[in-house]
Motif scaffolding. Structure first.
Motif, PDB file in Angstrom:
ATOM      1  N   GLU A 216     -47.336 -18.535 121.301  1.00 13.64           N
ATOM      2  CA  GLU A 216     -48.124 -18.730 120.079  1.00 13.64           C
ATOM      3  C   GLU A 216     -47.904 -20.131 119.504  1.00 13.64           C
ATOM      4  O   GLU A 216     -48.850 -20.772 119.023  1.00 13.64           O
ATOM      5  CB  GLU A 216     -47.765 -17.661 119.033  1.00 13.64           C
ATOM      6  N   LEU A 217     -46.669 -20.625 119.552  1.00 11.04           N
ATOM      7  CA  LEU A 217     -46.390 -21.978 119.056  1.00 11.04           C
ATOM      8  C   LEU A 217     -47.051 -23.037 119.938  1.00 11.04           C
ATOM      9  O   LEU A 217     -47.541 -24.054 119.432  1.00 11.04           O
ATOM     10  CB  LEU A 217     -44.877 -22.219 118.991  1.00 11.04           C
ATOM     11  N   VAL A 218     -47.063 -22.826 121.236  1.00  7.64           N
ATOM     12  CA  VAL A 218     -47.687 -23.790 122.152  1.00  7.64           C
ATOM     13  C   VAL A 218     -49.203 -23.800 121.959  1.00  7.64           C
ATOM     14  O   VAL A 218     -49.846 -24.846 122.086  1.00  7.64           O
ATOM     15  CB  VAL A 218     -47.304 -23.473 123.620  1.00  7.64           C
ATOM     16  N   LYS A 219     -49.793 -22.660 121.627  1.00  6.55           N
ATOM     17  CA  LYS A 219     -51.241 -22.613 121.364  1.00  6.55           C
ATOM     18  C   LYS A 219     -51.589 -23.514 120.182  1.00  6.55           C
ATOM     19  O   LYS A 219     -52.625 -24.161 120.180  1.00  6.55           O
ATOM     20  CB  LYS A 219     -51.684 -21.177 121.044  1.00  6.55           C
ATOM     21  N   ARG A 220     -50.706 -23.534 119.181  1.00  4.23           N
ATOM     22  CA  ARG A 220     -50.971 -24.341 117.993  1.00  4.23           C
ATOM     23  C   ARG A 220     -50.631 -25.806 118.205  1.00  4.23           C
ATOM     24  O   ARG A 220     -51.222 -26.673 117.580  1.00  4.23           O
ATOM     25  CB  ARG A 220     -50.166 -23.792 116.818  1.00  4.23           C
ATOM     26  N   ASN A 221     -49.648 -26.100 119.059  1.00  2.00           N
ATOM     27  CA  ASN A 221     -49.240 -27.475 119.300  1.00  2.00           C
ATOM     28  C   ASN A 221     -48.965 -27.636 120.806  1.00  2.00           C
ATOM     29  O   ASN A 221     -47.822 -27.531 121.249  1.00  2.00           O
ATOM     30  CB  ASN A 221     -47.988 -27.797 118.484  1.00  2.00           C
ATOM     31  N   PRO A 222     -50.004 -27.934 121.605  1.00  2.00           N
ATOM     32  CA  PRO A 222     -49.853 -27.969 123.061  1.00  2.00           C
ATOM     33  C   PRO A 222     -49.042 -29.153 123.581  1.00  2.00           C
ATOM     34  O   PRO A 222     -48.736 -29.208 124.762  1.00  2.00           O
ATOM     35  CB  PRO A 222     -51.297 -28.041 123.575  1.00  2.00           C
ATOM     36  N   ASP A 223     -48.639 -30.089 122.759  1.00  2.00           N
ATOM     37  CA  ASP A 223     -47.905 -31.265 123.216  1.00  2.00           C
ATOM     38  C   ASP A 223     -46.394 -31.026 123.344  1.00  2.00           C
ATOM     39  O   ASP A 223     -45.678 -31.924 123.758  1.00  2.00           O
ATOM     40  CB  ASP A 223     -48.137 -32.434 122.250  1.00  2.00           C
ATOM     41  N   MET A 224     -45.919 -29.871 123.013  1.00  2.00           N
ATOM     42  CA  MET A 224     -44.481 -29.601 123.049  1.00  2.00           C
ATOM     43  C   MET A 224     -44.060 -29.226 124.481  1.00  2.00           C
ATOM     44  O   MET A 224     -44.061 -28.070 124.868  1.00  2.00           O
ATOM     45  CB  MET A 224     -44.118 -28.473 122.085  1.00  2.00           C
TER      46      MET A 224
END
Length: 155
Positions: free
Chosen positions: A54-62
């Protein structure tokens, strides 16, 4: 390799000899396996993996988070796979009049059943001559002084 020898009067397991007349009960039990990955650990890794996705969906650059998610997913996969691959182990308990318990553990359920059948045959037919020998690996003989439930509690 140890041998289990059964005759009309004696039961010899490794270097220990029991009188067949002193055996009060013989039983087969399924032994609970000890898993590397516990259920709680698998569930927690699964929840953290879902949170990470879910966090990667919001910020794919991580990029680091992608690696962490991959590692957590691999733990979940290995934990589930371990439960399917680990062989089932069965135990044969031999309880004597004095309360002593000897346990033979094996993944070969047919061997345990065959030993039980021969012991019953000898206990029921004391006059018929009998001499049976079974090969049991040394690591499968356990001195047991615990309780039998769904598995074996050693201790």
């Amino acid at each position: 390799m140890s041998t289990l020898s059964i005759t009309n009067r004696t039961l010899k397991l490794g270097s220990t000899v029991y009188q067949v007349s002193n055996v009060t009960s013989v039983g087969k039990y399924r032994i609970k396996p000890r898993y590397t990955f516990k259920i709680r650990f698998i569930i927690i890794c699964g929840l953290f993996s879902w949170l990470g996705v879910e966090l990667v969906k919001r910020n794919p650059d991580m990029l680091v988070l992608n690696w962490v998610i991959g590692i957590l997913f691999s733990f979940v996969f290995l934990g589930i796979l371990e439960r399917f691959i680990r062989p089932k182990k069965y135990g044969l308990s031999i309880i004597t009049n004095s309360g002593g318990v000897q346990l033979i553990a094996s993944t070969n359920q047919k061997l345990i059943d065959k030993i039980i059948d021969k012991l019953i045959e000898i206990m029921n037919n004391r006059d018929a001559p009998a001499n049976y020998t079974f090969n049991v690996s040394d690591g499968d003989i356990i001195n047991q002084s615990g309780l039998f439930e769904n598995g074996v509690k050693v201790g």
